[in-house]
Motif scaffolding. Sequence first.
Motif, PDB file in Angstrom:
ATOM      1  N   PHE A   1     -91.096  81.931  28.719  1.00 16.64           N
ATOM      2  CA  PHE A   1     -92.532  81.259  28.163  1.00 16.64           C
ATOM      3  C   PHE A   1     -91.955  80.503  26.878  1.00 16.64           C
ATOM      4  O   PHE A   1     -91.952  81.114  25.858  1.00 16.64           O
TER       5      PHE A   1
ATOM      6  N   GLN B   1     -90.888  76.689  24.249  1.00 18.25           N
ATOM      7  CA  GLN B   1     -91.453  75.417  23.846  1.00 18.25           C
ATOM      8  C   GLN B   1     -90.287  74.510  24.500  1.00 18.25           C
ATOM      9  O   GLN B   1     -89.090  74.780  24.816  1.00 18.25           O
TER      10      GLN B   1
ATOM     11  N   GLU C   1     -86.486  72.836  15.982  1.00 13.55           N
ATOM     12  CA  GLU C   1     -86.646  74.055  16.670  1.00 13.55           C
ATOM     13  C   GLU C   1     -85.219  73.903  17.826  1.00 13.55           C
ATOM     14  O   GLU C   1     -84.778  74.835  17.990  1.00 13.55           O
TER      15      GLU C   1
ATOM     16  N   THR D   1     -96.078  66.726  12.118  1.00 18.15           N
ATOM     17  CA  THR D   1     -96.447  67.615  13.010  1.00 18.15           C
ATOM     18  C   THR D   1     -97.208  67.147  14.221  1.00 18.15           C
ATOM     19  O   THR D   1     -97.568  67.712  15.150  1.00 18.15           O
ATOM     20  N   GLU D   2     -97.206  65.733  14.261  1.00 25.22           N
ATOM     21  CA  GLU D   2     -98.139  65.318  15.312  1.00 25.22           C
ATOM     22  C   GLU D   2     -97.182  64.383  16.175  1.00 25.22           C
ATOM     23  O   GLU D   2     -96.580  63.528  15.688  1.00 25.22           O
TER      24      GLU D   2
ATOM     25  N   GLU E   1     -95.735  66.823  21.157  1.00 24.30           N
ATOM     26  CA  GLU E   1     -96.560  67.564  21.891  1.00 24.30           C
ATOM     27  C   GLU E   1     -95.830  68.460  23.109  1.00 24.30           C
ATOM     28  O   GLU E   1     -96.197  69.580  23.322  1.00 24.30           O
TER      29      GLU E   1
ATOM     30  N   HIS F   1     -93.329  70.923  21.424  1.00 26.69           N
ATOM     31  CA  HIS F   1     -93.867  72.072  20.911  1.00 26.69           C
ATOM     32  C   HIS F   1     -94.844  72.858  21.873  1.00 26.69           C
ATOM     33  O   HIS F   1     -95.412  74.165  21.406  1.00 26.69           O
ATOM     34  N   LEU F   2     -95.081  72.330  22.824  1.00 23.72           N
ATOM     35  CA  LEU F   2     -95.739  73.017  24.097  1.00 23.72           C
ATOM     36  C   LEU F   2     -95.053  74.081  24.561  1.00 23.72           C
ATOM     37  O   LEU F   2     -93.560  74.203  24.688  1.00 23.72           O
ATOM     38  N   ARG F   3     -95.590  75.169  24.742  1.00 25.81           N
ATOM     39  CA  ARG F   3     -95.018  76.540  25.506  1.00 25.81           C
ATOM     40  C   ARG F   3     -95.585  76.610  26.981  1.00 25.81           C
ATOM     41  O   ARG F   3     -96.732  76.555  27.208  1.00 25.81           O
ATOM     42  N   GLU F   4     -94.650  76.771  27.887  1.00 33.70           N
ATOM     43  CA  GLU F   4     -94.861  76.825  29.259  1.00 33.70           C
ATOM     44  C   GLU F   4     -93.776  77.698  29.792  1.00 33.70           C
ATOM     45  O   GLU F   4     -92.917  77.862  29.121  1.00 33.70           O
ATOM     46  N   LYS F   5     -94.276  78.029  31.155  1.00 32.65           N
ATOM     47  CA  LYS F   5     -93.326  78.753  32.083  1.00 32.65           C
ATOM     48  C   LYS F   5     -91.841  77.687  32.323  1.00 32.65           C
ATOM     49  O   LYS F   5     -92.238  76.623  32.685  1.00 32.65           O
TER      50      LYS F   5
ATOM     51  N   ARG G   1    -100.154  64.054  31.230  1.00 36.96           N
ATOM     52  CA  ARG G   1    -100.780  65.370  31.693  1.00 36.96           C
ATOM     53  C   ARG G   1    -102.385  65.023  31.520  1.00 36.96           C
ATOM     54  O   ARG G   1    -102.709  65.401  32.792  1.00 36.96           O
TER      55      ARG G   1
ATOM     56  N   ALA H   1    -104.887  64.968  34.872  1.00 36.17           N
ATOM     57  CA  ALA H   1    -106.212  65.786  34.868  1.00 36.17           C
ATOM     58  C   ALA H   1    -107.264  64.654  35.153  1.00 36.17           C
ATOM     59  O   ALA H   1    -108.044  64.712  35.952  1.00 36.17           O
TER      60      ALA H   1
ATOM     61  N   PRO I   1    -103.485  64.417  18.271  1.00 34.33           N
ATOM     62  CA  PRO I   1    -103.889  64.651  19.576  1.00 34.33           C
ATOM     63  C   PRO I   1    -103.732  63.879  20.843  1.00 34.33           C
ATOM     64  O   PRO I   1    -103.698  62.708  20.747  1.00 34.33           O
ATOM     65  N   LEU I   2    -103.483  64.685  21.874  1.00 26.93           N
ATOM     66  CA  LEU I   2    -103.301  64.129  23.059  1.00 26.93           C
ATOM     67  C   LEU I   2    -104.619  63.277  23.514  1.00 26.93           C
ATOM     68  O   LEU I   2    -105.606  63.728  23.249  1.00 26.93           O
TER      69      LEU I   2
END
Lengths: 175, 391
Positions: free
Chosen positions: B20, B22, B49, B130-131, B186, B189-193, B301, B305, B376-377
């Motif tokens: 899990f 980034q 990172e 950070t954006e 985005e 820095h996103l964490r996912e599997k 993303r 949706a 933000p997205l």
Amino acid sequence: MNVRFCGFGGQGIVMAGYITGSAAVRDGKKATQTQSYGSESRGGACKSDVAISEEEIYELESEEVDLLVAMSQQAYERYIKTLRKGGILAFDEDLVTPKKTAHKLYKIKATDLAHKKFGREIVANMIMLGYITSISGFVSKDSMIQTILDNVPKGTEKMNEDAFELGHRLGSKVK
Amino acid sequence: MRHKYDEKKIRRVIGEKVQFVQGDASAVYGALLAGCSFFAGYPITPASETAELMSKLLPKAGGVYIQMEDEIASMGAIIGASWAGAKTMTTTSGPGFSLMQENIGYACMTETPCVVIDVQRSGPSTGQPTEGSQGDMMQARWGTHGDHEIIALSPNSVQETLDLTIEAFNLSEKYRTPVILLTDGEIGHLREKCVMPEKGEFEIIDRKGPTVGRDKYVPFQADESLVPSMARFGDGYHVYVTGLTHVEKGYPSTSSAEDHDRLVRRLVDKIEKNRKSITMVEKDYQKGSKIAILAYGASARPSAAAVRKLRRKRKKVDFLRLITIWPFPNEEVRELADRVDRIYVPEMNLGQLVHPIREAAEGRAKIIQVPRIGGPLHTPKEIMDAMRKKA
């Protein structure tokens, strides 16, 4: 299930989000975790969103959350409008004074307990994680503990686990 | 640099098969799996990172990590190390990417394989560190001067960041060109599997080496592939490398229109003629759709949706996601423009890829921007609201 942790930088908000998302993946679910914070490392507004689902997740930052965890008044005021009707608000009662809203309210003295029981305010996030794991049941307790043990600094495992357990016990009493 | 690809060692360094993590971390894993053995960089939010993790993992995998004094030097270092035989990478964000542009042009002109990961942030200048943003889409294409082609890819998830980083290395080795991975704050820095692919689940391409003896080797002479073989510094082949217009032997030729035309057209053609095999898109079309959403990277993303929400309301909508950004997927966009009347383009900028999209559509469909800047997205609702307003 969408969870939003919010507070200020230095409270372990991002860590709480990370642990939750990681534990959900350990449970075999899909999860995403995002974070938003300013350039300053401590003291600035901070939030971390976690989405947990059996299906593919497309919305990384949900418009409406099911559970809002507030660790500061400023963050509470900013994000309470994103909590869905009937959703759960979990908050540190020494840091947040909530208004009357159509939500289920769960309060805990996370920071105060962290200071008094462990001498370390930094584990307030672990107490809060134990608390919400117990009241919401969206991630398994085992996965949460395993993820905590894998991710906290060496030598602090027991303190973090104890803090989680304390929050969990308090949560099971109010459920 | 002689680096032996030691898969066991690399997997040990990467750790668990399922993590899990980034997007910034999965980019590092992808680079290691692709055989990256040299990294030079200068940390910058939201790409720090990548550098931090590389500094921990690359030396353990047998590679070299150098923190440089700035991004100009970082780009110079990965070009030099590439000529020494290494697969090389640097990572940065908008301000650093701007500084790298001159040397990216040098890498194009000297046909130096290397990978640049740009974790885009809000600009111009230092902007909002950070954006996330998609503000460098055009800088990746035209940031460096002069006629050239470039390859750029854009991931929409943590897993795809890993997969496309491997692909970026492969394309750069195959076509001897810098390849840009356009991710953003985005996804970075996103964490996912993220699942580490097994051997056999991904390809590793290495650049062609000389096939003739040292006396017969002509460093910039290409066969029908248009990509010359690349000798490694130190192996004794005579190689002259310059950013000046050069003849096949590598020597400068600065006032011949024929020499310049021959060289630059080949540099363009080696990518342009392989557009089909470089292009990657994700298509999700419905019979009878009159509207479509066309997106890429992070903004794909919430776009996906929105597509799902619209379809739940029994609205027909096509969805096209660009994975390859440059060379631009003209044919795929034109095909979509032939299917529908209106194409909505959510971008985290005030309008960048909307321009080549409009050009590719050639007026066959109306192209409508859905811009968003400042962090933000997009929300799916924001995209759906824009679609409700009949432009």
